[in-house]
Scaffold this motif. Structure first.
Motif, PDB file in Angstrom:
ATOM      1  N   SER A 116      -6.357  -3.979  -9.923  1.00 46.72           N
ATOM      2  CA  SER A 116      -7.167  -2.773  -9.097  1.00 46.72           C
ATOM      3  C   SER A 116      -6.857  -2.573  -7.804  1.00 46.72           C
ATOM      4  O   SER A 116      -6.669  -1.405  -7.532  1.00 46.72           O
ATOM      5  CB  SER A 116      -8.571  -3.218  -9.210  1.00 46.72           C
ATOM      6  OG  SER A 116      -9.288  -3.082 -10.542  1.00 46.72           O
ATOM      7  N   VAL A 117      -6.622  -3.450  -7.137  1.00 50.51           N
ATOM      8  CA  VAL A 117      -5.945  -3.371  -5.705  1.00 50.51           C
ATOM      9  C   VAL A 117      -4.745  -2.591  -5.805  1.00 50.51           C
ATOM     10  O   VAL A 117      -4.597  -1.636  -4.921  1.00 50.51           O
ATOM     11  CB  VAL A 117      -6.260  -4.774  -5.011  1.00 50.51           C
ATOM     12  CG1 VAL A 117      -5.202  -4.546  -3.536  1.00 50.51           C
ATOM     13  CG2 VAL A 117      -7.428  -5.314  -4.811  1.00 50.51           C
ATOM     14  N   VAL A 118      -3.752  -3.245  -6.574  1.00 48.44           N
ATOM     15  CA  VAL A 118      -2.584  -2.477  -6.678  1.00 48.44           C
ATOM     16  C   VAL A 118      -2.649  -1.041  -7.242  1.00 48.44           C
ATOM     17  O   VAL A 118      -1.796  -0.251  -6.672  1.00 48.44           O
ATOM     18  CB  VAL A 118      -1.353  -3.281  -7.626  1.00 48.44           C
ATOM     19  CG1 VAL A 118      -0.312  -2.808  -8.030  1.00 48.44           C
ATOM     20  CG2 VAL A 118      -1.280  -4.817  -7.243  1.00 48.44           C
ATOM     21  N   MET A 119      -3.608  -0.953  -8.226  1.00 47.08           N
ATOM     22  CA  MET A 119      -3.459   0.416  -8.541  1.00 47.08           C
ATOM     23  C   MET A 119      -4.033   1.402  -7.421  1.00 47.08           C
ATOM     24  O   MET A 119      -3.650   2.528  -7.271  1.00 47.08           O
ATOM     25  CB  MET A 119      -4.537   0.523  -9.868  1.00 47.08           C
ATOM     26  CG  MET A 119      -4.701   1.937 -10.409  1.00 47.08           C
ATOM     27  SD  MET A 119      -3.338   2.397 -11.267  1.00 47.08           S
ATOM     28  CE  MET A 119      -3.632   4.333 -11.993  1.00 47.08           C
ATOM     29  N   VAL A 120      -5.150   1.106  -7.067  1.00 47.85           N
ATOM     30  CA  VAL A 120      -5.834   1.807  -6.002  1.00 47.85           C
ATOM     31  C   VAL A 120      -4.666   2.185  -4.710  1.00 47.85           C
ATOM     32  O   VAL A 120      -4.620   3.270  -4.340  1.00 47.85           O
ATOM     33  CB  VAL A 120      -7.122   1.423  -5.505  1.00 47.85           C
ATOM     34  CG1 VAL A 120      -7.639   2.280  -4.171  1.00 47.85           C
ATOM     35  CG2 VAL A 120      -8.102   1.449  -6.428  1.00 47.85           C
ATOM     36  N   ALA A 121      -4.040   1.124  -4.293  1.00 45.22           N
ATOM     37  CA  ALA A 121      -3.230   1.364  -3.325  1.00 45.22           C
ATOM     38  C   ALA A 121      -2.024   2.145  -3.584  1.00 45.22           C
ATOM     39  O   ALA A 121      -1.462   2.928  -2.700  1.00 45.22           O
ATOM     40  CB  ALA A 121      -2.296  -0.023  -2.739  1.00 45.22           C
ATOM     41  N   TRP A 122      -1.387   2.135  -5.028  1.00 46.38           N
ATOM     42  CA  TRP A 122      -0.667   3.055  -5.422  1.00 46.38           C
ATOM     43  C   TRP A 122      -1.057   4.666  -5.405  1.00 46.38           C
ATOM     44  O   TRP A 122      -0.246   5.347  -5.089  1.00 46.38           O
ATOM     45  CB  TRP A 122      -0.153   2.724  -6.958  1.00 46.38           C
ATOM     46  CG  TRP A 122       0.996   3.389  -7.571  1.00 46.38           C
ATOM     47  CD1 TRP A 122       1.068   4.577  -8.073  1.00 46.38           C
ATOM     48  CD2 TRP A 122       2.169   2.781  -7.719  1.00 46.38           C
ATOM     49  NE1 TRP A 122       2.191   4.984  -8.292  1.00 46.38           N
ATOM     50  CE2 TRP A 122       3.093   3.873  -8.258  1.00 46.38           C
ATOM     51  CE3 TRP A 122       2.985   1.574  -7.679  1.00 46.38           C
ATOM     52  CZ2 TRP A 122       4.369   3.651  -8.812  1.00 46.38           C
ATOM     53  CZ3 TRP A 122       4.107   1.571  -7.924  1.00 46.38           C
ATOM     54  CH2 TRP A 122       5.040   2.379  -8.342  1.00 46.38           C
ATOM     55  N   VAL A 123      -2.123   4.918  -5.598  1.00 45.38           N
ATOM     56  CA  VAL A 123      -2.560   6.189  -5.774  1.00 45.38           C
ATOM     57  C   VAL A 123      -2.944   6.828  -4.315  1.00 45.38           C
ATOM     58  O   VAL A 123      -3.312   8.102  -4.431  1.00 45.38           O
ATOM     59  CB  VAL A 123      -3.385   6.540  -7.040  1.00 45.38           C
ATOM     60  CG1 VAL A 123      -3.078   6.213  -8.248  1.00 45.38           C
ATOM     61  CG2 VAL A 123      -5.114   5.850  -6.632  1.00 45.38           C
ATOM     62  N   LEU A 124      -3.363   5.867  -3.389  1.00 42.73           N
ATOM     63  CA  LEU A 124      -3.774   6.428  -2.438  1.00 42.73           C
ATOM     64  C   LEU A 124      -2.627   7.033  -1.476  1.00 42.73           C
ATOM     65  O   LEU A 124      -1.441   6.466  -1.395  1.00 42.73           O
ATOM     66  CB  LEU A 124      -4.485   5.550  -1.402  1.00 42.73           C
ATOM     67  CG  LEU A 124      -6.028   5.228  -1.935  1.00 42.73           C
ATOM     68  CD1 LEU A 124      -6.527   4.023  -1.164  1.00 42.73           C
ATOM     69  CD2 LEU A 124      -6.805   6.525  -1.712  1.00 42.73           C
ATOM     70  N   PRO A 125      -2.793   8.019  -0.460  1.00 41.75           N
ATOM     71  CA  PRO A 125      -1.684   8.546   0.303  1.00 41.75           C
ATOM     72  C   PRO A 125      -1.181   7.648   1.493  1.00 41.75           C
ATOM     73  O   PRO A 125      -2.296   7.079   1.837  1.00 41.75           O
ATOM     74  CB  PRO A 125      -2.362   9.903   0.549  1.00 41.75           C
ATOM     75  CG  PRO A 125      -3.798   9.788   0.707  1.00 41.75           C
ATOM     76  CD  PRO A 125      -4.151   8.605  -0.413  1.00 41.75           C
TER      77      PRO A 125
END
Length: 177
Positions: A116-125
């Motif tokens: 989840s951390v990786v996914m959220v970090a990926w989609v945040l600007p």
């Protein structure tokens, strides 16, 4: 359940949330209900499914639900980021499921948290990626610590779960996005 909703909101606003509901219900809500009913009926000892012998059938049900969600999103033309979000769940299950069935109790909690951390970090600007990554690493560490203190996992099982979840997520994102 929260990850698809957060990813949908970040990447697509209200429309993204609409797509996310499909993923959240099929990949989070229905499995949670299956677990709750299983505990209530005595099929599962508790909601963490600490008895490994009870996990294989549950994993199979969850895999089936994730496959249905993924197929539905693809057929309906969901945004690629939402397809990737659900594909990550399937990739993580593909790694953790066989490990669990083979008899080692790898931590699903830390795998999901790290992914989840990786996914959220990926989609945040921009710079938010690093903030999420650093704060997320602390949270994943605390989850791993708590699972070990509770006696549900060894430190190695929590670390392996975190690495597996992060790696499955990163690999899936690299391929799909």
């Amino acid at each position: 359940m929260g990850l698809p909703l957060l990813v949908g909101a970040i990447t697509g606003g209200l429309v993204g949330l609409g797509w996310a509901v499909i993923a959240a219900v099929l990949c989070g809500g229905v499995p949670a209900a299956v677990i709750a009913l299983g505990v209530r009926s005595g099929r599962f000892g508790n909601h963490h499914i600490t008895d490994r012998s009870q996990r294989p059938k549950l994993i199979a049900v969850i895999v089936a639900l994730v496959v249905v969600a993924l197929a539905l999103l693809v057929v309906l033309g969901a945004p690629q980021v939402m397809v990737a979000c659900v594909a990550i769940m399937l990739a993580t299950l593909a790694v953790l499921g066989p490990v669990t069935v083979a008899g080692w109790k790898i931590s699903f909690h830390t795998a999901v948290a790290a992914g989840s951390v990786v996914m959220v970090a990926w989609v945040l600007p921009g710079g938010w990626m690093w903030v999420v990554g650093l704060l997320g690493a602390v949270v994943v560490g605390l989850i791993g610590w708590s699972r070990a203190v509770l006696g549900d996992h060894t430190p190695a099982q929590t670390l392996a779960g975190a690495v597996a979840g992060a790696a499955a997520t990163l690999a899936t994102l690299t391929v799909l996005l």
